[in-house]
Scaffold this motif. Structure first.
Motif, mmCIF file in Angstrom:
data_model
loop_
_atom_site.group_PDB
_atom_site.id
_atom_site.type_symbol
_atom_site.label_atom_id
_atom_site.label_comp_id
_atom_site.label_asym_id
_atom_site.label_seq_id
_atom_site.Cartn_x
_atom_site.Cartn_y
_atom_site.Cartn_z
ATOM 1 N N LYS A 298 47.571 35.452 58.819
ATOM 2 C CA LYS A 298 47.224 34.221 59.356
ATOM 3 C C LYS A 298 48.264 33.447 60.405
ATOM 4 O O LYS A 298 49.043 33.671 60.220
ATOM 5 C CB LYS A 298 47.112 32.965 58.023
ATOM 6 C CG LYS A 298 45.885 33.225 57.190
ATOM 7 C CD LYS A 298 46.230 32.201 55.858
ATOM 8 C CE LYS A 298 45.108 32.541 54.756
ATOM 9 N NZ LYS A 298 45.036 31.363 53.877
ATOM 10 N N GLU A 306 51.736 34.201 59.382
ATOM 11 C CA GLU A 306 52.277 34.808 57.761
ATOM 12 C C GLU A 306 51.473 35.924 57.305
ATOM 13 O O GLU A 306 50.013 36.214 57.669
ATOM 14 C CB GLU A 306 51.325 33.452 57.003
ATOM 15 C CG GLU A 306 51.803 33.476 55.550
ATOM 16 C CD GLU A 306 51.145 32.373 54.909
ATOM 17 O OE1 GLU A 306 52.137 31.510 54.216
ATOM 18 O OE2 GLU A 306 50.114 32.316 54.625
ATOM 19 N N LYS A 308 50.508 38.478 54.227
ATOM 20 C CA LYS A 308 50.438 38.779 52.649
ATOM 21 C C LYS A 308 50.090 40.134 52.432
ATOM 22 O O LYS A 308 48.735 40.478 53.083
ATOM 23 C CB LYS A 308 49.623 37.739 51.951
ATOM 24 C CG LYS A 308 50.553 36.302 51.816
ATOM 25 C CD LYS A 308 49.684 35.461 51.104
ATOM 26 C CE LYS A 308 50.370 34.005 50.901
ATOM 27 N NZ LYS A 308 49.756 33.261 49.951
ATOM 28 N N SER A 310 49.362 43.299 49.529
ATOM 29 C CA SER A 310 49.515 43.636 48.244
ATOM 30 C C SER A 310 49.311 45.121 48.187
ATOM 31 O O SER A 310 48.297 45.507 48.932
ATOM 32 C CB SER A 310 48.483 42.711 47.310
ATOM 33 O OG SER A 310 47.263 43.044 47.607
ATOM 34 N N CYS A 339 61.185 37.402 54.799
ATOM 35 C CA CYS A 339 60.549 38.229 53.856
ATOM 36 C C CYS A 339 60.669 37.803 52.213
ATOM 37 O O CYS A 339 62.085 37.662 52.011
ATOM 38 C CB CYS A 339 60.840 39.855 54.160
ATOM 39 S SG CYS A 339 60.341 40.556 55.583
ATOM 40 N N THR A 342 58.028 41.259 45.508
ATOM 41 C CA THR A 342 58.128 41.594 44.036
ATOM 42 C C THR A 342 58.970 42.858 43.597
ATOM 43 O O THR A 342 59.153 42.898 42.604
ATOM 44 C CB THR A 342 56.801 41.308 43.495
ATOM 45 O OG1 THR A 342 56.070 42.508 44.023
ATOM 46 C CG2 THR A 342 56.028 40.045 43.653
ATOM 47 N N TRP A 357 59.115 48.033 54.368
ATOM 48 C CA TRP A 357 59.128 47.634 52.920
ATOM 49 C C TRP A 357 59.080 48.991 52.193
ATOM 50 O O TRP A 357 58.464 49.953 52.235
ATOM 51 C CB TRP A 357 57.746 47.108 52.500
ATOM 52 C CG TRP A 357 57.859 46.682 51.235
ATOM 53 C CD1 TRP A 357 58.765 46.455 50.306
ATOM 54 C CD2 TRP A 357 56.683 46.164 50.592
ATOM 55 N NE1 TRP A 357 58.563 45.988 49.115
ATOM 56 C CE2 TRP A 357 56.846 45.750 49.048
ATOM 57 C CE3 TRP A 357 55.288 45.946 50.754
ATOM 58 C CZ2 TRP A 357 56.142 45.211 48.184
ATOM 59 C CZ3 TRP A 357 54.323 45.523 49.814
ATOM 60 C CH2 TRP A 357 54.907 45.041 48.396
ATOM 61 N N MET A 369 53.618 42.957 45.522
ATOM 62 C CA MET A 369 53.460 41.843 46.707
ATOM 63 C C MET A 369 54.485 41.685 47.627
ATOM 64 O O MET A 369 55.704 41.541 47.446
ATOM 65 C CB MET A 369 52.865 40.652 46.195
ATOM 66 C CG MET A 369 52.345 39.499 46.986
ATOM 67 S SD MET A 369 50.539 39.825 47.144
ATOM 68 C CE MET A 369 49.941 38.480 48.281
ATOM 69 N N LEU A 370 53.933 41.415 48.926
ATOM 70 C CA LEU A 370 55.105 41.114 49.999
ATOM 71 C C LEU A 370 54.391 39.760 50.750
ATOM 72 O O LEU A 370 53.403 39.804 51.176
ATOM 73 C CB LEU A 370 55.318 42.170 51.108
ATOM 74 C CG LEU A 370 56.126 41.897 52.473
ATOM 75 C CD1 LEU A 370 56.857 43.028 52.666
ATOM 76 C CD2 LEU A 370 55.243 41.584 53.458
ATOM 77 N N SER A 371 55.294 38.852 51.058
ATOM 78 C CA SER A 371 55.007 37.743 51.672
ATOM 79 C C SER A 371 56.073 37.587 52.811
ATOM 80 O O SER A 371 57.197 37.527 52.731
ATOM 81 C CB SER A 371 54.951 36.563 50.994
ATOM 82 O OG SER A 371 53.936 36.521 49.852
ATOM 83 N N ALA A 372 55.553 37.434 53.944
ATOM 84 C CA ALA A 372 56.545 37.355 55.218
ATOM 85 C C ALA A 372 55.922 36.174 56.115
ATOM 86 O O ALA A 372 54.762 35.883 56.288
ATOM 87 C CB ALA A 372 56.569 38.616 55.793
ATOM 88 N N GLU A 373 56.872 35.626 56.870
ATOM 89 C CA GLU A 373 56.706 34.771 57.705
ATOM 90 C C GLU A 373 57.465 35.073 59.070
ATOM 91 O O GLU A 373 58.776 35.091 58.933
ATOM 92 C CB GLU A 373 56.899 33.467 57.233
ATOM 93 C CG GLU A 373 56.513 32.249 58.338
ATOM 94 C CD GLU A 373 56.531 30.854 57.749
ATOM 95 O OE1 GLU A 373 57.761 30.062 58.188
ATOM 96 O OE2 GLU A 373 56.211 30.390 56.628
#
Length: 436
Positions: A298, A306, A308, A310, A339, A342, A357, A369-373
């Motif tokens: 996004k 952003e 995301k 999985s 970053c 989980t 990753w 899950m990885l979340s990054a901005e």
């Protein structure tokens, strides 16, 4: 068949020149240097000029070239060139320009043994090493004993194995190694999926054993009447119709008795001593993908994006993958990335414009899950980011993406000694890419 054999370096200098027939002269090497080595537009490994055909293979920093003036079998010529490259690796470890310059005499001796008047002869490294050695110093008694062995092996039907091999512990290892190729669309549609596999054999067996093994090949199971509507478990926990696998393209080592395979689809062979590639195959049907990756990107603002991602393992919880690495591309104008994962570790690598990753151990039936901005710098040129696909690297033990399974492995030898047999499976990626 062959009129001459040459080895060139990348500059076009002749390192080895062996003329087998009087219909050509050594000066033809100049033609190859001008037309192939010096040319920037070579589209084929076969170059025909007038009545001469040049077959070439690039290996390390040298060219292996076969020259003929007759309508020779191209596949046979290339097989011979690759055999020469294999012999070089077997004798020198690495077959390159330095190895050629250091072993002129030995290479000419090998060329005289493996080709007679342009016709290939015995090219098995294990046989040649019995009487063409790098040391070259042997006693008369030893030479006499080796001469008797050579005569049996060079003229017998089994040129790849000596009959007098002895081991204290007789073992056979069968490794099924598969490479999964995947291209998945951003919507989760599989655009391309296939498996390239190989069966590797490491045999430490005494005497002249005959081995036999069978696979869950669809054609074989249909012949045996075992292919029904039921499902069965394949390595790694996938479910297939009666465990049947449809092999599209099979290639075998020369030790395999092809007549038996065509007749009853069983693989019978007398194995070479040590390691060999027994079989290669491809399949495109019913691929069990080891991992499922979903990614959402996004654009929060002009300077922030952003991510995301999985990833889920599709094999059973009894299995695990190791050395799992996901490479997630980011825009080229990224200045920094925060970053959160989980499992494993993730970091931004600016030189590769990617988030790397890493998960050292990935258990089956798990979701991570990885979340990054990402923070982006402002640019004057408004260029749309091409969004390269996510790529993945991994090793899954005791799992096959094709569902191939070794049903049995038998070893027969006249002395009827006990033997230990091991079968192992491993799946790794070829090009495993997911668009987002």
């Amino acid at each position: 068949m062959l009129s001459a054999f040459f080895i060139f370096n990348v500059k076009g200098e002749v390192l080895i020149s062996r003329i087998y027939r009087p219909d050509i002269k050594r000066s033809v090497a100049d033609i190859f240097r001008i037309q192939v080595v010096s040319s920037t537009d070579v589209r084929s490994p076969i170059t025909t000029l007038g009545s001469m055909s040049f077959f070439h293979v690039r290996h390390e920093n040298i060219y292996l070239v076969g020259v003929t003036k007759i309508n020779a079998n191209a596949a046979l010529v290339f097989e011979f060139l690759y055999k020469v490259a294999g012999l070089g690796r077997s004798y020198f470890g690495k077959f390159d320009e330095d190895a050629v310059k250091s072993n002129f005499t030995l290479i000419y001796e090998l060329l005289d043994e493996i080709c007679d008047f342009g016709f290939p002869q015995n090219t098995e490294a294990e046989t040649l090493k019995l009487y063409i050695t790098t040391e070259g110093v042997r006693s008369e008694r030893n030479m006499a004993e080796e001469g008797a062995r050579i005569a049996i092996q060079a003229t017998g039907a089994v040129a790849w194995r000596r009959p007098d091999i002895k081991y204290r512990k007789n073992e056979a290892f069968l490794d099924v190694v598969e490479s999964v190729n995947l291209l998945m669309s951003a919507k989760g549609t599989i655009l391309r999926a296939d498996v390239s596999g190989q069966v590797l054999m490491r045999a430490y067996l005494s005497g002249m054993p005959e081995c036999k093994f069978g696979l869950n090949d669809k054609v074989l199971l249909e012949k045996e009447g075992k292919l029904g509507s039921a499902t069965s478990t394949v390595p790694g926990g996938g479910r297939k119709s009666a465990g049947a696998v449809e092999l599209d393209d099979c290639q075998f080592h020369q030790c395999v008795k092809l007549g038996n395979y065509e007749r009853d689809r069983t693989i019978n062979f007398i194995p070479p001593d040590g390691e060999c590639e027994l079989m290669k195959y491809r399949t495109t049907e019913n691929i069990n993908l080891p991992f499922r990756v979903q990614a959402v990107v996004k654009e929060i603002s002009k300077n922030r994006m952003e991510f995301k991602v999985s990833v889920r393992s599709n094999f059973t919880s009894k299995n695990f993958a190791q050395n799992v690495v996901l490479k997630i591309p980011v825009p080229t104008n990224t200045s920094g990335v925060k970053c959160a994962v989980t499992a494993g570790k993730a970091k931004y690598v600016g030189s590769e414009n990617s988030i790397i990753w890493k998960i050292s151990r990935f258990q089956g039936q798990q979701d991570y899950m990885l979340s990054a901005e990402a923070e982006l710098t402002s640019t004057t040129a408004k260029k749309v980011w091409s969004r390269p696909p996510i790529s993945m690297d991994f090793q899954v033990l005791m799992f096959t993406a094709s569902g191939l399974m070794v049903r049995f492995l038998k070893i027969f030898e006249k002395s009827n000694y006990p033997s230990v047999k091991w079968v192992r499976y491993m799946t790794k990626p070829g090009t495993y890419q997911i668009r987002f």
